[in-house]
Design an enzyme around this catalytic site. Sequence first.
Site, short mmCIF file in Angstrom:
data_model
loop_
_atom_site.label_atom_id
_atom_site.label_comp_id
_atom_site.label_asym_id
_atom_site.label_seq_id
_atom_site.Cartn_x
_atom_site.Cartn_y
_atom_site.Cartn_z
N LYS A 1 -1.18 -5.69 -9.80
CA LYS A 1 -0.85 -4.26 -9.77
C LYS A 1 -1.53 -3.50 -10.90
O LYS A 1 -1.90 -2.35 -10.73
CB LYS A 1 0.67 -4.07 -9.86
CG LYS A 1 1.35 -4.46 -8.56
CD LYS A 1 2.75 -3.90 -8.47
CE LYS A 1 3.38 -4.40 -7.19
NZ LYS A 1 3.78 -3.42 -6.26
N LYS B 1 -1.99 -9.07 0.71
CA LYS B 1 -0.76 -8.89 1.47
C LYS B 1 -0.60 -7.44 1.93
O LYS B 1 -1.15 -6.53 1.31
CB LYS B 1 0.45 -9.35 0.66
CG LYS B 1 1.05 -8.33 -0.26
CD LYS B 1 2.38 -8.81 -0.81
CE LYS B 1 3.07 -7.69 -1.58
NZ LYS B 1 3.78 -6.71 -0.75
N LYS C 1 3.60 -1.56 0.98
CA LYS C 1 3.84 -0.14 1.25
C LYS C 1 3.01 0.74 0.32
O LYS C 1 2.68 1.87 0.67
CB LYS C 1 5.33 0.22 1.19
CG LYS C 1 6.12 -0.24 0.00
CD LYS C 1 7.56 0.28 0.11
CE LYS C 1 8.58 -0.80 -0.10
NZ LYS C 1 8.61 -1.35 -1.45
P1 ATP Z 1 5.04 -2.35 -3.34
O1 ATP Z 1 3.63 -2.29 -2.84
O2 ATP Z 1 5.53 -1.04 -3.84
O3 ATP Z 1 5.29 -3.48 -4.29
P2 ATP Z 1 6.08 -3.96 -1.17
O4 ATP Z 1 5.68 -3.68 0.23
O5 ATP Z 1 5.47 -5.12 -1.86
O6 ATP Z 1 5.92 -2.61 -2.01
P3 ATP Z 1 8.68 -4.56 -2.32
O7 ATP Z 1 9.73 -3.50 -2.44
O8 ATP Z 1 7.91 -4.93 -3.54
O9 ATP Z 1 7.67 -4.12 -1.15
O10 ATP Z 1 9.33 -5.87 -1.73
C1 ATP Z 1 10.50 -5.85 -0.91
C2 ATP Z 1 10.66 -7.15 -0.16
O11 ATP Z 1 9.66 -7.25 0.88
C3 ATP Z 1 10.47 -8.40 -1.03
O12 ATP Z 1 11.40 -9.38 -0.61
C4 ATP Z 1 9.07 -8.84 -0.73
O13 ATP Z 1 8.89 -10.24 -0.92
C5 ATP Z 1 8.99 -8.48 0.75
N1 ATP Z 1 7.59 -8.25 1.14
C6 ATP Z 1 6.78 -7.28 0.67
N2 ATP Z 1 5.57 -7.37 1.25
C7 ATP Z 1 5.63 -8.42 2.10
C8 ATP Z 1 4.68 -9.02 2.98
N3 ATP Z 1 3.46 -8.54 3.09
N4 ATP Z 1 5.09 -10.08 3.71
C9 ATP Z 1 6.33 -10.59 3.62
N5 ATP Z 1 7.27 -10.06 2.78
C10 ATP Z 1 6.93 -8.99 2.03
MG MG Z 2 5.95 -5.49 -3.91
#
Ligand code: ATP
Ligand code: MG
Length: 341
Positions: A118, A201, A204
């Site tokens: 990040k 990965k 969002k």
């Molecule tokens: P950001 O980019 O802001 O970190 P994010 O999409 O990674 O957002 P988080 O809020 O960090 O979302 O994570 C919330 C949950 O979703 C966590 O349990 C994380 O492991 C899961 N998660 C996030 N991205 C993935 C993915 N690509 N595949 C499976 N699980 C995911």
């Molecule tokens: Mg995340």
Amino acid sequence: MSDSAFTPRVFSGIKPSGGLTLGNYLGAIKRWVDMQGPDFETIYCVVDLHAITVWQDPADLKRSTHEVAAALLASGIDPEKSVLFNQSQVPGHAELGWLFNCVARVGWMNRMTQFKDKAGKNTEKVSLGLYAYPSLMAADILLYHATHVPVGEDQKQHVELTRDIAAKFNHDYGVEFFPVTTPVIEGPAMRVMNLRDGSKKMSKSGESDMERINMLDDADTIAKKFKKARTDPEGLPSDVAGLKDRPEARNLVDIYAGLADTTAEAVLGDFGGAGWGTFKPALAELAVEKLAPISDEMKRLLDAPDEIDALLAKGAEKAEAIAEPILERTFEIMGFVRSRR
Ligand code: ATP
Ligand code: MG
């Protein structure tokens, strides 16, 4: 108090840092719904304090907080069965987070790959909160003595750090107070990848909207994104071995399996030998079938934010009732004078 003395309790959270993705749904939300039931007490949190580790426009933060809560409710998190709330409404998270900043070691934080991803080349300019984030996450989990944490693969290292913090606290103070938490990382879609680059990965907060499926995307957008998703020239193999070193192909098959509640093997049993021109529309249709009822209900809830707030307020009260004695005992163990108690 031994490990087995802890009530089986699940805690997990999602940051309101943007629109939710299919990765969040398959890697987290769907599995949170499945864990509700007699085996566990389930506590689910919109972790707004984590969201501000990177800049959030205040209006966006509010909207995203409602969106995450709406997504959880629309997906089947039942406020009667689970505790659902937003993190900043229970001050114990920030308090225990600080205590854990003084337990965790800088060397441990330096090993966190997500911080490196990040922060990129910008390590001097990112917030101190982004660096300390895993210690707040440990506090989120241990404030409830949670024994199980369902997360996507990307969060495994942070749950391991939570275990290290619990173990060091217990050791330093000569107690067996915090449980050693188990990460629950299961299913075919524990790491959903970016649709344009199978080595990253789906997130969002990723740069381009075309790299992710959002839970609120409409049917046309979902079809378009899958159609443009990167693949390779080969079609679908007839077994999983044929997906080796083909991250984009593997990802689309895993997404299908996650949505259909089946395995990659079973998906290839049906589609082996087919081309992407057949598979991608079938995948889009399945995604729409699963997501459309959820996004319809999300939209209804987002038009009634007061309804969401009332549920979150009740959830925060329930959460605080569990957290308060644990936090108080933590202060006591550490030797704080609690003269107002
Ligand atoms: P950001 O980019 O802001 O970190 P994010 O999409 O990674 O957002 P988080 O809020 O960090 O979302 O994570 C919330 C949950 O979703 C966590 O349990 C994380 O492991 C899961 N998660 C996030 N991205 C993935 C993915 N690509 N595949 C499976 N699980 C995911
Ligand atoms: Mg995340």
